[in-house]
Structure formats: structure tokens, C-alpha cells
Scaffold this motif. Structure first.
Motif, PDB file in Angstrom:
ATOM      1  N   ASN A 160       0.810  -1.221   0.000  1.00  0.00           N
ATOM      2  CA  ASN A 160       0.000   0.000   0.000  1.00  0.00           C
ATOM      3  C   ASN A 160       0.845   1.275   0.000  1.00  0.00           C
ATOM      4  OD1 ASN A 160       0.797  -0.803   2.618  1.00  0.00           O
ATOM      5  ND2 ASN A 160      -0.674   0.568   3.571  1.00  0.00           N
ATOM      6  N   ILE A 161       2.149   1.147  -0.270  1.00  0.00           N
ATOM      7  CA  ILE A 161       3.054   2.298  -0.279  1.00  0.00           C
ATOM      8  C   ILE A 161       3.461   2.616  -1.714  1.00  0.00           C
ATOM      9  CG2 ILE A 161       5.214   3.260   0.574  1.00  0.00           C
ATOM     10  CD1 ILE A 161       3.240   2.694   2.793  1.00  0.00           C
ATOM     11  N   TYR A 162       3.200   3.840  -2.137  1.00  0.00           N
ATOM     12  CA  TYR A 162       3.531   4.287  -3.490  1.00  0.00           C
ATOM     13  C   TYR A 162       4.468   5.501  -3.411  1.00  0.00           C
ATOM     14  CZ  TYR A 162      -0.702   1.704  -4.948  1.00  0.00           C
ATOM     15  OH  TYR A 162      -1.653   0.752  -5.182  1.00  0.00           O
ATOM     16  N   CYS A 163       5.416   5.555  -4.339  1.00  0.00           N
ATOM     17  CA  CYS A 163       6.259   6.743  -4.497  1.00  0.00           C
ATOM     18  C   CYS A 163       6.238   7.144  -5.970  1.00  0.00           C
ATOM     19  CB  CYS A 163       7.712   6.464  -4.095  1.00  0.00           C
ATOM     20  SG  CYS A 163       7.952   5.881  -2.415  1.00  0.00           S
ATOM     21  N   VAL A 164       6.140   8.442  -6.236  1.00  0.00           N
ATOM     22  CA  VAL A 164       6.281   8.934  -7.607  1.00  0.00           C
ATOM     23  C   VAL A 164       7.375   9.991  -7.627  1.00  0.00           C
ATOM     24  CG1 VAL A 164       3.849   8.466  -8.099  1.00  0.00           C
ATOM     25  CG2 VAL A 164       4.535  10.755  -7.413  1.00  0.00           C
ATOM     26  N   GLY A 165       8.082  10.056  -8.745  1.00  0.00           N
ATOM     27  CA  GLY A 165       9.261  10.904  -8.795  1.00  0.00           C
ATOM     28  C   GLY A 165       9.007  12.347  -9.158  1.00  0.00           C
ATOM     29  N   SER A 166       7.807  12.672  -9.644  1.00  0.00           N
ATOM     30  CA  SER A 166       7.554  14.032 -10.100  1.00  0.00           C
ATOM     31  C   SER A 166       6.082  14.367  -9.991  1.00  0.00           C
ATOM     32  CB  SER A 166       8.004  14.184 -11.561  1.00  0.00           C
ATOM     33  OG  SER A 166       7.143  13.439 -12.415  1.00  0.00           O
ATOM     34  N   VAL A 167       5.777  15.652 -10.135  1.00  0.00           N
ATOM     35  CA  VAL A 167       4.387  16.097 -10.104  1.00  0.00           C
ATOM     36  C   VAL A 167       3.622  15.535 -11.300  1.00  0.00           C
ATOM     37  CG1 VAL A 167       2.863  18.102 -10.200  1.00  0.00           C
ATOM     38  CG2 VAL A 167       4.914  18.168  -8.783  1.00  0.00           C
ATOM     39  N   ASN A 168       4.268  15.483 -12.482  1.00  0.00           N
ATOM     40  CA  ASN A 168       3.589  14.901 -13.638  1.00  0.00           C
ATOM     41  C   ASN A 168       3.214  13.446 -13.387  1.00  0.00           C
ATOM     42  OD1 ASN A 168       3.531  17.142 -15.258  1.00  0.00           O
ATOM     43  ND2 ASN A 168       5.405  16.643 -16.371  1.00  0.00           N
ATOM     44  N   SER A 169       4.088  12.709 -12.713  1.00  0.00           N
ATOM     45  CA  SER A 169       3.838  11.290 -12.478  1.00  0.00           C
ATOM     46  C   SER A 169       2.708  11.066 -11.486  1.00  0.00           C
ATOM     47  CB  SER A 169       5.111  10.603 -11.975  1.00  0.00           C
ATOM     48  OG  SER A 169       6.111  10.631 -12.959  1.00  0.00           O
ATOM     49  N   ILE A 170       2.444  12.023 -10.600  1.00  0.00           N
ATOM     50  CA  ILE A 170       1.326  11.820  -9.669  1.00  0.00           C
ATOM     51  C   ILE A 170       0.016  11.779 -10.450  1.00  0.00           C
ATOM     52  CG2 ILE A 170       0.920  14.258  -9.115  1.00  0.00           C
ATOM     53  CD1 ILE A 170       0.568  11.219  -6.760  1.00  0.00           C
ATOM     54  N   ALA A 171      -0.048  12.465 -11.600  1.00  0.00           N
ATOM     55  CA  ALA A 171      -1.255  12.390 -12.416  1.00  0.00           C
ATOM     56  C   ALA A 171      -1.453  10.977 -12.949  1.00  0.00           C
ATOM     57  CB  ALA A 171      -1.175  13.389 -13.572  1.00  0.00           C
TER      58      ALA A 171
END
Length: 333
Positions: A160-171
Motif C-alpha cells: 500500500n506504499i507508493y512513491c512517484v518521482g515528479s508532479v507529472n507522475s502523480i497524475a
């Protein structure tokens, strides 16, 4: 109703809060059409206290609730940290326990950019894959050697743990969550609304420590891996069932229970994600792209693509390439 919250801290980057909030609110509005207009998502801003907080950018946000009063959550967002993340890490020591508590409850926790420092500081990334903003890879690796940093992936998932590297990737991740909550048609509508030219599917962008970390059915995980490896070949569910030594009926039932979709729907979603990447980045004809997805009938491929993406393959190619540009050409003009 789903409940999501974003943690506020002075160094938080406001865009990494506003974009997920707007995507979820748009999905909520679409989903509410069939629910008599009742909102389907509640998005809260949470801080250590309920006083207005002025971020480093000068933007002031008003928390809806204190960390201590958070209701049960389906999603907790840790925004990107502006510039050096270490001051934010030091300032969060009093509430890092909240992250451990939410993780233990099974809450989906998503960090954006250097927000992953907070997860690592809380010990939630030890032995897990993670990513962070590219500018801080070396510092992150030195500070958190027990974390499996995936520098080539913009999204990572471990349970249940997610990481994204950028603001664009959160989309990209939010579209995946919308699909999980409200289904493919709403997710595709949201994807098209929020600039299809910058979207990649979650499965194309993410590193996952299992084929699908939300379930623990080993046969289904093997089925997912088999489908991924046979993406470009004509396949049948009978062939897959025989490979796993299961009956087609048992395979279909267990696969749907574990993933929320049938094996065929899962295969189609993989193929459409691959097709979108080829439409975006290659000059292959629609027929060639269909063939590379294991589909010889171009008409059927086009119908399937329209069903998943809301437009024809050629319209999609036109949309995603409409904003591409060559910097060198622009410099000469």
C-alpha cells in the motif's frame, strides 16, 4: 464515499496537492451522476494544527483537520518538498508516527517527489522499492541505504506504499487510483481531460514488487506475468489455464477476485497501454501496432482502442503529438 487527505507542511509544493485534488474531484463528479448527485470523494487538507499555513511559495492553505483528528482514510498524500527536503524531515519528526499508523491500517500512502523522504524517515521504505526526485538520488541513497532506490522508474509500489518521482507522475498514479475506485470509463475520461499527451499508464510507468501487490494469489500473479510476456502473441484463456493447470472457469473466478477484472480484460488493458506508447513514440501504422499487440484484425483493434481510450488510434496519435516540438527547430525560428 472515498476519503483522501494531503499532509500539509511549510515546504510542501502546492501543485503536488492541487493536481491530485482536482483529478479526484473531477472523478467524483463523474461518478456522482449515477449516485443521485452525491459526492463520491472527500479530499481533506491536514496539518499538525488547524491554523492557516503559508507554504514556502507564499501560498496560504487552510487545513480542514488536524492530524490527530483524521477520519479513516483511503488515501494519504505526501506532497513534494520544495528544494532541500531535510528541513521538512526534521520538522515532521513529531508526526511521523502517523504514517506508520496509517500504513498499518492498510491506508494507501502516496509520496510525491522528495515526499518519499518522509516515508523513508518513518522506516516504511526499508527493504522496499522506492523512488524520489532525480536531483536527490545520491543524497537519498546515502541517507537511506536500506531502501531499494529505483532510479529508472517514476513510480514504485510496494503493497500500500507508493512513491512517484515528479508532479507529472502523480497524475499517472491518480488515473490508476480513479480506475481502481470508479472503473475504466471514468478513468479514461479523466485521462483525456487532464492532457492525454503527458499520460502514461500506471503499469507502463510503475515498478511493482509483485505483479499486483494488492493481492497474494500466486497463481494469479503467474497468470499476470504470463500475459505480460505473451503480449505480442495471439493467446487464449484456455492456453493460459492449461499453463497454470487450472480450469478456465477457476482461472477466471480467481483472477477477477484478485484483480477486479477478468484475464481477458487485463490482457486488453496491457495491450492498449502498449499501443498508446507506440502511437505516441513511433511512426508505425495502426495495422502494424495492432499486429504487435497480437491482434490481426485492425478493425477489432480500433474498436477496442476506442472503448478503452475514448477515441480512435489516429485521433489519439494526433492528440498526443499535437504539442510535441523540437527545441532545436524552435531555437532557429
Amino acid at each position: 464515499m472515498y476519503t483522501a487527505a494531503a499532509a500539509l507542511y511549510p515546504q510542501a509544493l502546492a501543485t503536488s496537492i492541487a493536481l491530485p485534488m482536482e483529478i479526484l474531484q473531477a472523478a467524483s463528479q463523474m461518478a456522482s451522476v449515477t449516485e443521485h448527485g452525491v459526492s463520491q470523494v472527500r479530499f481533506l487538507l491536514a496539518g499538525q494544527a488547524c491554523q492557516p499555513m503559508t507554504l514556502s511559495s507564499g501560498i496560504t492553505l487552510q487545513p480542514d483537520t488536524a492530524f490527530s483528528d483524521l477520519p479513516p482514510l483511503d488515501l494519504l498524500l505526501l506532497p513534494a518538498i520544495w528544494r532541500n527536503p531535510l528541513p521538512a524531515v526534521r520538522g515532521a519528526r513529531d508526526w511521523l508516527g502517523l504514517l506508520r499508523e496509517e500504513a498499518a491500517k492498510g491506508t494507501r500512502i502516496c509520496s510525491v517527489g522528495t515526499g518519499s523522504y518522509l516515508l523513508a524517515e518513518a522506516g516504511l521504505l526499508n527493504g522496499r522499492p522506492a523512488t524520489t526526485h532525480w536531483n536527490y538520488f545520491e543524497q537519498f541513497s546515502r541517507r537511506y541505504p536500506a531502501v531499494e532506490l529505483k532510479s529508472r522508474h517514476l513510480i514504485t509500489q510496494s503493497d500500500n506504499i507508493y512513491c512517484v518521482g515528479s508532479v507529472n507522475s502523480i497524475a499517472d498514479l491518480m488515473v490508476h487510483i480513479v480506475e481502481d475506485w470508479f472503473g475504466s470509463p471514468i478513468a479514461r475520461a479523466i485521462e483525456n481531460q487532464f492532457s492525454p499527451e503527458i499520460r502514461r499508464s500506471f503499469r507502463a510507468a510503475a515498478y511493482q514488487n509483485e505483479a499486483d501487490s494488492s493481492h497474494h494469489d500466486e497463481d494469479v500473479a503467474q497468470a499476470q506475468q504470463w500475459l505480460q510476456s505473451h503480449l505480442c502473441s495471439p493467446v487464449s484463456m484456455e492456453l493460459l489455464a492449461n499453463h497454470l493447470q487450472l480450469s478456465p472457469r477457476t482461472l477466471n473466478r480467481r483472477f477477477k477476485r484478485a484483480t477486479g477484472m477478468t484475464p481477458l480484460s487485463y490482457l486488453q488493458s496491457l495491450r492498449m497501454a502498449s499501443a498508446k506508447d507506440l502511437l505516441r513514440h513511433s511512426n508505425l501504422t495502426v495495422g502494424d501496432i495492432a499486429w504487435q499487440q497480437g491482434l490481426q484484425d485492425v478493425s477489432y483493434f480500433s474498436q477496442l482502442f476506442r472503448k478503452h481510450c475514448g477515441m480512435s488510434p489516429l485521433k489519439y496519435r494526433e492528440a498526443v503529438r499535437g504539442k510535441l516540438f523540437n527545441p532545436e527547430v524552435n531555437d532557429r525560428s
